[in-house]
Design a protein around this motif. Structure first.
Motif, PDB file in Angstrom:
ATOM      1  N   LEU A 182       0.824  -1.363   0.201  1.00 58.24           N
ATOM      2  CA  LEU A 182      -0.089   0.241   0.332  1.00 58.24           C
ATOM      3  C   LEU A 182       0.966   1.104  -0.252  1.00 58.24           C
ATOM      4  CD1 LEU A 182      -2.677  -1.472   2.307  1.00 58.24           C
ATOM      5  CD2 LEU A 182      -2.853  -0.530  -0.360  1.00 58.24           C
ATOM      6  N   LYS A 183       1.869   1.587   0.718  1.00 61.50           N
ATOM      7  CA  LYS A 183       3.025   2.361   0.922  1.00 61.50           C
ATOM      8  C   LYS A 183       3.538   3.114   0.068  1.00 61.50           C
ATOM      9  CE  LYS A 183       6.973   2.115   3.031  1.00 61.50           C
ATOM     10  NZ  LYS A 183       7.904   1.859   3.497  1.00 61.50           N
ATOM     11  N   ASP A 184       4.063   1.644  -1.376  1.00 61.97           N
ATOM     12  CA  ASP A 184       3.973   1.715  -2.454  1.00 61.97           C
ATOM     13  C   ASP A 184       3.153   2.440  -3.323  1.00 61.97           C
ATOM     14  OD1 ASP A 184       6.776   1.380  -1.781  1.00 61.97           O
ATOM     15  OD2 ASP A 184       6.580  -0.795  -2.507  1.00 61.97           O
ATOM     16  N   ARG A 185       1.882   2.476  -3.000  1.00 61.63           N
ATOM     17  CA  ARG A 185       1.277   2.584  -4.122  1.00 61.63           C
ATOM     18  C   ARG A 185       0.327   3.831  -3.780  1.00 61.63           C
ATOM     19  NH1 ARG A 185       2.660  -2.082  -4.420  1.00 61.63           N
ATOM     20  NH2 ARG A 185       3.127  -3.287  -6.960  1.00 61.63           N
ATOM     21  N   ILE A 186       0.215   4.230  -2.555  1.00 58.84           N
ATOM     22  CA  ILE A 186      -0.639   5.509  -1.704  1.00 58.84           C
ATOM     23  C   ILE A 186      -0.366   6.381  -1.791  1.00 58.84           C
ATOM     24  CG2 ILE A 186      -2.847   5.931  -0.632  1.00 58.84           C
ATOM     25  CD1 ILE A 186      -3.362   2.902  -0.942  1.00 58.84           C
ATOM     26  N   ASN A 187      -0.968   8.065  -2.546  1.00 58.44           N
ATOM     27  CA  ASN A 187       0.410   9.109  -2.043  1.00 58.44           C
ATOM     28  C   ASN A 187      -0.172  10.067  -1.003  1.00 58.44           C
ATOM     29  OD1 ASN A 187       1.148   8.722  -5.026  1.00 58.44           O
ATOM     30  ND2 ASN A 187      -0.189  10.063  -5.755  1.00 58.44           N
ATOM     31  N   VAL A 188      -0.512   8.734   0.191  1.00 56.28           N
ATOM     32  CA  VAL A 188      -0.870   9.179   1.933  1.00 56.28           C
ATOM     33  C   VAL A 188       0.504   8.093   2.626  1.00 56.28           C
ATOM     34  CG1 VAL A 188      -3.286  10.370   0.916  1.00 56.28           C
ATOM     35  CG2 VAL A 188      -3.539   8.201   1.834  1.00 56.28           C
ATOM     36  N   PRO A 189      -0.112   8.883   3.778  1.00 55.42           N
ATOM     37  CA  PRO A 189       1.459   7.938   5.278  1.00 55.42           C
ATOM     38  C   PRO A 189      -0.283   7.108   5.118  1.00 55.42           C
ATOM     39  CG  PRO A 189       1.386  10.662   5.565  1.00 55.42           C
ATOM     40  CD  PRO A 189       0.589  10.074   3.935  1.00 55.42           C
ATOM     41  N   VAL A 190       0.994   5.992   5.416  1.00 59.97           N
ATOM     42  CA  VAL A 190       0.376   4.870   5.749  1.00 59.97           C
ATOM     43  C   VAL A 190       0.783   3.991   6.919  1.00 59.97           C
ATOM     44  CG1 VAL A 190      -0.121   2.194   4.958  1.00 59.97           C
ATOM     45  CG2 VAL A 190      -0.288   3.822   3.535  1.00 59.97           C
ATOM     46  N   TYR A 191       0.579   3.835   8.002  1.00 64.60           N
ATOM     47  CA  TYR A 191       1.134   3.424   9.519  1.00 64.60           C
ATOM     48  C   TYR A 191       0.330   2.816   9.757  1.00 64.60           C
ATOM     49  CZ  TYR A 191       1.720   8.836   9.544  1.00 64.60           C
ATOM     50  OH  TYR A 191       1.746   9.681   8.985  1.00 64.60           O
ATOM     51  N   MET A 192       0.864   1.375  11.074  1.00 61.03           N
ATOM     52  CA  MET A 192       0.122   0.565  11.004  1.00 61.03           C
ATOM     53  C   MET A 192       0.741   0.170  12.815  1.00 61.03           C
ATOM     54  SD  MET A 192       2.416  -2.265   9.266  1.00 61.03           S
ATOM     55  CE  MET A 192       2.990  -3.539  10.932  1.00 61.03           C
TER      56      MET A 192
END
Length: 110
Positions: A10-20
């Motif tokens: 997801l991080k490589d494809r979405i232009n917003v930060p992804v967090y766990m």
């Protein structure tokens, strides 16, 4: 760790930060990934993940949720993923924190 695979995807494809993990001061728009459950079924490993989308308006949050869903449907392009199925998607606005939020639940076989 399957959630790390999904996180990086997801991080490589979405232009917003992804967090766990929940962050103290998140940006205006972001995505939170959480593993809900995991189990083995006849040598297949299955995981259920929740992906929460946050934005500044309900409309933008819904759009981000749709973007997450479209990318999660591409998860099976990875050799290690056998199946990714959307189980449910819904408005999950956090009224206490006063944040617009959508949640999509996925069942993943790997």
């Amino acid at each position: 760790m399957i959630e790390l695979t999904i996180f990086n995807f997801l991080k490589d494809r979405i232009n917003v930060p992804v967090y766990m993990e929940k962050v103290e001061k998140p940006p205006t728009e972001w995505v939170f990934l959480e593993k809900i459950s995991e189990y083995n079924d006849q040598r297949l490993r299955r995981v259920t993940v929740a992906v929460q989308s946050y934005s500044k308006s309900l409309y933008k949050t819904a759009l981000l949720n749709e973007l997450v869903i479209s990318h999660m449907e591409e998860l099976t392009t990875l050799d290690s993923i056998g199946k990714c199925k959307l189980s449910s998607s819904y408005n999950y606005t956090d009224t206490q924190a006063k944040q617009y939020r959508y949640q999509a639940i996925f069942d993943v076989v790997y």
